[in-house]
Design an enzyme around this catalytic site. Structure first.
Site: not given
Length: 278
Positions: A138, A151
Site C-alpha cells: 500500500s 496498518y
C-alpha cells in the site's frame, strides 16, 4: 484458449483479488485461489471449470493449511508460475487504543502469511528457475496518513521484505514486485476489510479528521480494480517488471512528495549523519 501459466492468489473472494481471478480465467489462465470459504469464492466467480480453476479454503495463519493448498495446486496444475500475496485488511485508529491481539492479528495476515506462502512456494520456483511474486502492499507503507500507524507498519514490512527477497532470488530467474496502491473501490473500507476504532481520547484531531474523510470516500475511491488487475496480468508477462509499482494518481503524488521530503531532510542532516563515523 488455455495459457501455460498457473497463478496462485491469496485473499481472492472479494475486491482486487476477485477481479484478478475473473480476468485471468476469462483470458484462459489456470488459477488456484484461496479464501476462508472456497464455496463463497466459487459462487463469487460464477465459474465452474476444474481444468482451470481451483478454489481453496485456506487458513493463512496455519502453515499446514498453506502447505495443503500448494499440494492441491501442484496436483491439479503441475506447477506454479505467479504468486500473488493479496490477503490482508486495514486497521485504523490511534496506537494507544489499539488492542494487543488486534495488532498481532493484522501482522499475522498482512505480513507473516505472505512470508509463509512465499517461503513454501520458493522451492518450486527455484527448481523451475523462473517465477514471479507479486506482494500487495500500500502507499500507506511508504507515505502514511494519520490513524493508520499499525496498518502502515505492516505494509512497510511487506515492502522491505519484497526488496530484499528480490535480491535473494534474482539469480534463480525469480522476479518480485510490491504493488503499492492508493484508494481503490475494492470494499477495503467496509466492515469485512477494515478494523476501525474511532478515537475516544480527547485530542487526536488529525486522526479523527483523516478517518472521517477516508470513511466518507467508501465506494467513491478513484482507483479501478479492473484496471489494476489488467496491469498485474501485463506485468507477469514482462521479463523486467518494476520492484515497486505505485498505483493511482494519489499514490504517485504521495510517494513523490515523500521522496522529495526525504531527500531534503537527508541533505539537511548530512553532516550530522556522516559525523557518526570513526
Amino acid at each position: 484458449m488455455q495459457t501455460s501459466k498457473v497463478w496462485y492468489i491469496t485473499g481472492a473472494s472479494q475486491g482486487l483479488g476477485l477481479s484478478l481471478v475473473k480476468q485471468l480465467l476469462h483470458a484462459g489462465y489456470r488459477v488456484a485461489a484461496t479464501s476462508r470459504n472456497a464455496g463463497l469464492l466459487q459462487e463469487a466467480t460464477g465459474i465452474i471449470d476444474k481444468t482451470r480453476f481451483l478454489p481453496l479454503t485456506v487458513n493463512l495463519t496455519n502453515p499446514d493449511s498453506i502447505d495443503d493448498s500448494i499440494r492441491q495446486t501442484i496436483a491439479a496444475f503441475g506447477r506454479i508460475d505467479v504468486v500473488v500475496n493479496n490477503a490482508g485488511y486495514g486497521m485504523a485508529g490511534t496506537v494507544e487504543e489499539a488492542r494487543e491481539q488486534d495488532i498481532r492479528d493484522i501482522i499475522n495476515i498482512n505480513v507473516v502469511a505472505a512470508i509463509e506462502v512465499t517461503k513454501r512456494i520458493l522451492p518450486l520456483l527455484r527448481e523451475q528457475r523462473d517465477g514471479y511474486i507479486i506482494n500487495i502492499g500500500s502507499v500507506a507503507g511508504f507515505a502514511g496518513a494519520p490513524g493508520w500507524a499499525v496498518y502502515s507498519a505492516t505494509k512497510a514490512a511487506l515492502a522491505a521484505f519484497s526488496e530484499v527477497l528480490a535480491l535473494d532470488v534474482a539469480e534463480f530467474g525469480i522476479r518480485v514486485t510490491v504493488i503499492e496502491p492508493a484508494g481503490f473501490r475494492t470494499g477495503f473500507l467496509t466492515e469485512n476489510s477494515l478494523s476501525y476504532t474511532a478515537p475516544r481520547i480527547a485530542g487526536y484531531e488529525a486522526v479523527r479528521k483523516t478517518q472521517e474523510r477516508y470513511l466518507a470516500m467508501n465506494g467513491r475511491q478513484p482507483g479501478d480494480p479492473e484496471k489494476a488487475a489488467a496491469i498485474f496480468i501485463a506485468l507477469a508477462e514482462r521479463p523486467d517488471p518494476p520492484l515497486h509499482l505505485f498505483l493511482g494518481e494519489d499514490a504517485y503524488l504521495r510517494a513523490a512528495q515523500k521522496i522529495n521530503d526525504m531527500s531534503a531532510e537527508l541533505e539537511q542532516w548530512k553532516q550530522t549523519t556522516i559525523s557518526a563515523d570513526f
